[in-house]
Design a protein around this motif. Structure first.
Motif, short mmCIF file in Angstrom:
data_model
loop_
_atom_site.label_atom_id
_atom_site.label_comp_id
_atom_site.label_asym_id
_atom_site.label_seq_id
_atom_site.Cartn_x
_atom_site.Cartn_y
_atom_site.Cartn_z
N UNK A 199 -143.26 -24.52 -15.07
CA UNK A 199 -142.72 -25.85 -14.80
C UNK A 199 -144.30 -26.50 -15.83
N UNK A 200 -144.53 -27.79 -15.84
CA UNK A 200 -144.87 -28.95 -16.52
C UNK A 200 -144.56 -29.94 -16.03
N UNK A 201 -145.17 -31.09 -15.74
CA UNK A 201 -145.10 -32.21 -15.01
C UNK A 201 -144.38 -33.07 -16.16
N UNK A 202 -144.01 -33.74 -16.15
CA UNK A 202 -143.24 -34.90 -17.10
C UNK A 202 -144.39 -35.83 -17.55
N UNK A 203 -144.89 -36.40 -18.10
CA UNK A 203 -145.25 -37.80 -17.95
C UNK A 203 -145.10 -38.83 -18.86
N UNK A 204 -142.94 -38.85 -19.19
CA UNK A 204 -142.49 -40.29 -19.61
C UNK A 204 -142.27 -40.92 -18.40
N UNK A 205 -142.24 -42.07 -18.50
CA UNK A 205 -142.39 -43.34 -17.58
C UNK A 205 -141.47 -43.19 -16.99
N UNK A 206 -140.90 -43.19 -15.93
CA UNK A 206 -139.57 -43.20 -15.52
C UNK A 206 -138.46 -43.72 -16.01
N UNK A 207 -138.44 -45.13 -15.92
CA UNK A 207 -137.04 -45.76 -16.79
C UNK A 207 -136.48 -45.30 -18.16
N UNK A 208 -137.61 -45.32 -18.60
CA UNK A 208 -137.14 -44.64 -20.30
C UNK A 208 -136.61 -43.28 -20.43
N UNK A 209 -137.16 -42.40 -19.10
CA UNK A 209 -136.49 -41.37 -19.29
C UNK A 209 -135.43 -41.22 -18.41
N UNK A 210 -135.33 -42.29 -17.02
CA UNK A 210 -133.61 -42.81 -16.69
C UNK A 210 -132.94 -42.70 -17.54
N UNK A 211 -132.79 -43.78 -18.83
CA UNK A 211 -132.41 -44.35 -19.62
C UNK A 211 -132.11 -43.17 -21.10
#
Length: 408
Positions: A199-211
């Motif tokens: 497992x690796x943490x996602x570094x993508x910002x939450x809002x773009x990831x949610x979109x």
């Protein structure tokens, strides 16, 4: 690395997988018990606060709302911080609304507010699915998510034990015991749980990831399926004590015992649905679930006599819904890239929770207007049938490549 050390490393990962699956399932079960503290005590609150059926159904359904919507940020945050941190947080944060519910027994308005916040405990589902999913290879994820999903048996524990604890200890003392249990579980999870090695943490910002997750067709398809399978389970688990008391004249403890049986049947069926999905495919499992639930809803709409006819009907309904909850997330595990599972799980889990939010409101209004639950159960039958037909059409020939997010 030598063959011996490679084998040892794989064995260590397998041992870690089992331990972390067990911890996640235990935490899920306890937080689900906390999430369902109000439903089993519906008669207590109705008598104490002189509530009509509609007011009672609103009270019972309120915790489902935050538990549903809160799964979206919980899933995104799990991709970012990992299941160990988020499961621990779910246990500790849930202590506050559990305490508030225990202190609010004499005020309907205070119960609504504290019950609304109690929904935080229901977000643990969106944390546990990506956490256990990362520990297992694709061929075993139906099994893993099915076993984890058995933690929804916390609703059975609540239905069976909560009324008895209140009778023996009192309302506030029962909630204080639950607060202590959540604190102990939070400490255990923090001390013993570990994220999967890969497992690796996602570094993508939450809002773009949610979109990005919301743009996936599979997200909305799975949301529809889960709204029926898990939503149906949640609706029955939270409202069945009220339904059995009003329609069949049972005492609160007897209604809780039968609701526990319903929940237990669904709990057993959920891992069975995951395991069967690994063997025969999740599509067949989901179709069995939806068409079977539609048939049982029609049977229950005739209000069969108590004990064997009604009991068997409710148990079969639980089995069909439980199979569906296992089948849907086996399908998610097949069709969604592991890096996106947390985000997809959050939205799908929210849809499942919302699927359980509205039926109690409809049932309460229906009973207040007509004195029975026929219309509400027939609506469930029609909805389950239509979703089953949609599932058959949507996934029969649709290739996996059209659904999955490309791997990075």
């Amino acid at each position: 690395m030598s063959t011996g050390s490679t084998t040892a490393a794989r064995a260590a990962v397998q041992r870690g997988a089992g331990q972390n699956l067990a911890l996640a399932t235990a935490a899920f079960a306890l937080t689900f018990w906390a999430w369902n503290l109000i439903g089993p005590l519906s008669k207590t609150y109705a008598d104490r606060l002189d509530l009509d059926p509609t007011q009672l159904s609103v009270l019972v359904a309120f915790p489902v709302l935050v538990g549903a919507v809160g799964r979206i940020p919980a899933g995104i945050l799990t991709d970012r911080f990992g299941g160990r941190v988020m499961l621990t947080a779910a246990c500790f944060v849930s202590i506050v609304p559990v305490l508030l519910v225990g202190l609010s027994g004499n005020s309907y308005a205070a119960l609504l507010v504290s019950g609304f916040l109690l929904g935080i405990a229901g977000t643990s589902f969106a944390v546990g699915i990506p956490f256990v999913n990362a520990w297992y290879p694709p061929a075993k994820r139906g099994f893993a998510t099915g076993i984890f999903g058995a933690g929804m048996g916390g609703t059975a524990l609540s239905a069976f034990l909560t009324p008895r604890l209140v009778d023996g200890m009192g309302l506030l003392a029962t909630h204080l015991v639950m607060c202590a249990a959540l604190a102990v579980m939070g400490v255990i999870v923090w001390a013993s749980a570990r994220n999967a090695p890969q497992w690796r943490p996602s570094t993508e910002p939450a809002l773009p990831r949610l979109k990005a997750v919301m743009r996936l067709k599979v997200t909305w398809q799975m949301s529809l399926l889960y709204a029926i399978a898990f939503g149906g389970f949640v609706a029955f688990s939270t409202y069945l004590p009220t339904m059995l008391v009003s329609a069949y004249g049972l005492a609160q403890t007897d209604a809780g015992l039968r609701t526990a049986g319903f929940s237990l049947a669904a709990v057993v069926a959920r891992p069975a649905g995951g395991i069967l999905s690994d063997k025969v495919g999740p599509l067949k499992v989901c179709l069995t679930s939806f068409f079977g639930a539609a048939i049982m809803a029609v049977v229950l709409s005739f209000e069969p006599p108590l004990e064997i006819p009604a009991g068997a009907s409710f148990v079969l309904m639980a089995l069909f819904l439980g199979l569906g909850t296992g089948g849907v997330f086996a399908l998610v595990a097949e069709l969604v890239d592991p890096a996106r599972v947390g985000g997809v799980t959050g939205i799908v889990g929210a849809a499942g929770g919302l699927g359980g939010y509205f039926p109690p409101l409809i049932m309460g209004a229906n009973y207040q207007a007509n004195g029975d639950y026929t219309i509400g159960l027939l609506l469930l039958a029609v909805t389950a049938l239509l979703v089953g037909l949609f599932t058959l059409k949507a996934f029969r020939k649709l290739p996996q490549a059209d659904l999955i997010t490309p791997r990075e």
